[in-house]
Design an enzyme around this catalytic site. Structure first.
Site, PDB file in Angstrom:
ATOM      1  N   ALA A  63       1.256  -1.009   0.194  1.00 38.80           N
ATOM      2  CA  ALA A  63      -0.087  -0.250   0.048  1.00 38.80           C
ATOM      3  C   ALA A  63       0.552   1.509   0.045  1.00 38.80           C
ATOM      4  O   ALA A  63       2.133   0.981   0.507  1.00 38.80           O
ATOM      5  CB  ALA A  63      -0.929   0.256   1.001  1.00 38.80           C
ATOM      6  N   GLY A 112       0.521  -5.986   0.840  1.00 36.41           N
ATOM      7  CA  GLY A 112      -0.731  -5.435  -0.034  1.00 36.41           C
ATOM      8  C   GLY A 112       0.162  -5.972  -1.079  1.00 36.41           C
ATOM      9  O   GLY A 112      -0.815  -6.903  -1.999  1.00 36.41           O
ATOM     10  N   GLU A 115      -0.351  -9.913  -0.677  1.00 40.70           N
ATOM     11  CA  GLU A 115      -1.200  -9.742  -0.273  1.00 40.70           C
ATOM     12  C   GLU A 115      -1.773 -10.844  -2.341  1.00 40.70           C
ATOM     13  O   GLU A 115      -2.534 -11.381  -2.373  1.00 40.70           O
ATOM     14  CB  GLU A 115      -2.000  -9.264  -0.245  1.00 40.70           C
ATOM     15  CG  GLU A 115      -1.799  -8.600   1.518  1.00 40.70           C
ATOM     16  CD  GLU A 115      -2.547  -7.498   2.604  1.00 40.70           C
ATOM     17  OE1 GLU A 115      -3.633  -8.467   3.835  1.00 40.70           O
ATOM     18  OE2 GLU A 115      -2.327  -6.713   2.149  1.00 40.70           O
ATOM     19  N   GLU A 135       3.225  -5.199   7.639  1.00 36.98           N
ATOM     20  CA  GLU A 135       2.636  -4.565   8.902  1.00 36.98           C
ATOM     21  C   GLU A 135       2.022  -3.904  10.098  1.00 36.98           C
ATOM     22  O   GLU A 135       1.612  -3.055  10.603  1.00 36.98           O
ATOM     23  CB  GLU A 135       0.915  -4.846   7.965  1.00 36.98           C
ATOM     24  CG  GLU A 135       0.749  -4.921   6.083  1.00 36.98           C
ATOM     25  CD  GLU A 135       0.176  -6.193   5.542  1.00 36.98           C
ATOM     26  OE1 GLU A 135       0.443  -6.145   5.178  1.00 36.98           O
ATOM     27  OE2 GLU A 135       1.506  -7.201   5.959  1.00 36.98           O
TER      28      GLU A 135
END
Length: 264
Positions: A63, A112, A115, A135
């Site tokens: 992110a 991300g 992910e 994170e």
């Protein structure tokens, strides 16, 4: 544009194109990728998708932190809408996409970015790629679905080690625990991902879609429910040209290779 798309035969190659930011996933990038997948689903000229990052350093660093920080500063409701709903929406879209999505991991895949790899159906990694769930260093758990998908892929304890330490694993470790299918030399990455796509595309689209859906929907439910899902997707293929063609091909080959029995 934050993504670039080119088509190689019937495979679309999507490149996350923010090399200056290690292909971090800002909101326009997430939205553009989600919108493009909506288009590609109904484009019959596209049989599969290869997803990669610009440059050789990063698939995606995760992110975009400045964007994320602004959303968190605006409060919980804004953070849930901007970050969780958007990020989980993208990874769910990838996971449930009816055509194969193959990650070609050309460098680090953090947060991300990792992910997204978890959500893709298959993944090929360059030998210099690394994977991490950092994170926790920012004070929160993975918000794009990683706390749920990673344990399902690699097991609870392996996933928790990555999630709780935030420490990276290299491509060979990622392969050993089942996060990626293949590790290849960096210069061969895209060609090997395209080759994997071709090996899938030789089969009928209806069979590929049914297999993807049966596995994706069935993997996290009790076995009896999973078997019902399998039966339902098998049923969708019975009247298709793919089944007729496949059976005819097999039976023709079988007759051609089986010696005649001569009786006197």
């Amino acid at each position: 544009m934050t993504i670039q798309v080119r088509q190689v035969s019937t495979t679309a190659v999507i490149t996350l194109d923010r090399e200056h930011a290690l292909n971090a996933l800002d909101y326009p990038t997430i939205d553009a990728l989600t919108a493009w997948l909506d288009h590609a689903q109904t484009d019959d000229s596209i049989r599969s998708v290869v997803l990669t990052g610009a440059g050789a350093r990063a698939f995606s660093a995760g992110a975009d932190i400045p964007s994320l920080a602004r959303s968190i500063e605006a409060g919980t409701s804004r953070a849930l809408r901007d970050i969780v709903s958007r990020g989980q929406g993208l990874t769910r879209r990838i996971e449930q996409f009816p055509k194969p999505v193959i990650a070609a991991v050309n460098g680090l895949a953090y947060g991300g970015g990792c992910e997204i790899v978890e959500a893709t159906h298959l993944a090929v990694a360059a030998d210099h790629a690394t994977f991490a769930k950092p994170e926790i260093t920012l004070g929160f758990p993975p918000p794009f679905g990683g706390s749920q998908r990673l344990p399902r892929h690699v097991g609870r304890k392996r996933a928790l080690e990555m999630i709780l330490t935030g420490e990276p694993v290299d491509a060979h470790r990622a392969h050993a625990i089942g996060l990626v299918n293949h590790v290849v030399p960096g210069p061969e990455l895209i060609s090997r991902a395209l080759d994997l796509a071709v090996r899938i595309e030789r089969h009928s689209p209806s069979a590929v879609q049914a297999a993807l859906a049966a596995v994706t929907r069935g993997i996290n439910v009790p076995i009896d429910e999973g078997l019902a899902i399998e039966a339902a997707w098998f049923a969708t293929t019975v009247p298709t040209d793919g089944v007729r063609t496949g059976l005819d091909r097999f039976l023709t080959r079988d007759r051609a290779t089986t010696p005649e029995v001569v009786t006197e």
